[in-house]
Design a protein around this motif. Structure first.
Motif, PDB file in Angstrom:
ATOM      1  N   LEU A 202     124.704  44.000-107.663  1.00  0.00           N
ATOM      2  CA  LEU A 202     123.326  44.480-107.763  1.00  0.00           C
ATOM      3  C   LEU A 202     122.416  43.258-107.790  1.00  0.00           C
ATOM      4  O   LEU A 202     122.743  42.255-108.421  1.00  0.00           O
ATOM      5  N   ALA A 273     124.700  50.717-113.428  1.00  0.00           N
ATOM      6  CA  ALA A 273     123.428  50.299-112.834  1.00  0.00           C
ATOM      7  C   ALA A 273     122.275  50.513-113.803  1.00  0.00           C
ATOM      8  O   ALA A 273     121.356  49.678-113.886  1.00  0.00           O
ATOM      9  N   TRP A 287     124.543  50.001-106.007  1.00  0.00           N
ATOM     10  CA  TRP A 287     125.574  48.973-105.891  1.00  0.00           C
ATOM     11  C   TRP A 287     125.928  48.753-104.418  1.00  0.00           C
ATOM     12  O   TRP A 287     126.143  49.705-103.683  1.00  0.00           O
TER      13      TRP A 287
END
Length: 315
Positions: A202, A273, A287
């Motif tokens: 990320l 996330a 992702w």
């Protein structure tokens, strides 16, 4: 080698629904786990196994977070009555009673189990305990210690199945989440097991934040050294998880961001996330595959599913 042995677990919903009284047993294990909501305690304590020796968990919430108490008793029913009447334990809503068939556990056995469970819960740190000092281990023979450790290993299989996850260790030493071969040759007499492994990342350019993760054995593990937002922004399902990781020291301040001090296994890409970004987000879309940033986790998973051959129609 990956353990491919399955386990047979029987759940029996005594009053017909999963939020009521439930028993849980593993095939070929003498242990017996009985779950009851506090509202059904009168009925629950009339059951035969409630009078056995064993350990118990009291589960609930206090000050907005999960809370628990771990204890032992030679007569679980008598001890639970005392807890129900105690004014300092109004917070608990569910009791989990752990005993053995035919009342095979003795006082030393249950004191050993209690001490080990308290130690495990505190080491993992998911759920604060109402317990005071950690109890000491009683003197058991080498054979009895081996029996109780085997009993605990089976109990750790059962508890997550009844939604008790306070003993699941999701943090791992930094660097322990290493890639494994996509296929391992099975042992004789077992079924082959495939393991999809891939690395993802990320990146949030606006605040220069980067995190890396590995998907392995069905777990989504964010690796130590990955960055995360300092604070949670707004509301959201994963706000308590973010706060727990900060409280436990998994997320620590380093410069302008927090940093993962250990590898941490999340239940889903979205949970991972959200903790990294500090707000709710679609993990499968966020992702990206490390080797090919144009491919999201969702795309990668779709490719894995597409590679599974359709069953041929019966001729």
């Amino acid at each position: 080698m990956i353990d491919t042995k399955g386990r047979s677990l029987e759940l029996f919903y005594i009053d017909g629904h999963p939020d009521g009284m439930v028993t849980a047993e593993l095939f070929n294990w003498t242990g017996h786990v009985f779950v009851t909501p506090r509202t059904r305690l009168t009925e629950a304590l009339r059951r035969q196994e409630a009078g056995y020796a064993g350990v118990y968990l009291l589960l609930g919430e206090k000050d907005g977070q999960d809370f628990a108490y771990i204890g032992e008793a030679e007569d679980l029913s008598t001890r639970l009555k005392q807890h129900a009447a105690a004014t300092d334990k109004d917070w608990w809503e569910t009791a989990v009673l752990v005993s053995a068939s035919a009342n095979r556990l003795n006082k030393a056995h249950v004191k050993y189990l209690e001490a080990r469970l308290v130690t495990m819960a505190r080491e993992i740190g998911h759920t604060p305990l109402h317990n005071g000092n950690s109890p000491s281990l009683p003197g058991l023979t080498e054979a009895d210690i081996a029996k109780m450790e085997a009993f605990l290993a089976n109990l750790m299989v059962v508890l997550p199945a009844i939604r008790v996850d306070m003993f699941i260790q999701r943090s791992r030493p930094a660097g322990s989440s290493r890639p494994v071969p996509a296929f391992e040759a099975p042992e004789a007499g077992t079924n082959p097991t495939t393991t999809e492994t891939a690395r993802f990342f990320l990146h949030k350019p606006r605040i220069d934040l980067t995190a890396k993760a590995i998907f392995q054995d069905g777990e989504f593990v964010v690796e130590a050294g990955s960055q995360a937002r300092t604070e949670w922004h707004g509301e959201g399902t994963y706000k308590p998880l973010h706060e727990e990781l900060v409280r436990s020291g998994i997320l620590q301040m380093a410069g302008e961001h927090r940093v993962f001090t250990k590898d941490y296994a999340f239940r889903s890409p979205s949970a991972a996330a959200a903790v990294v970004f500090g707000h709710a987000v679609s993990g499968p879309a966020a992702w990206k595959l490390e080797d090919n940033p144009d491919i999201t986790f969702r795309d990668w998973q779709a490719q894995q599913l597409a590679a599974i051959p359709d069953e041929e129609a019966d001729s």
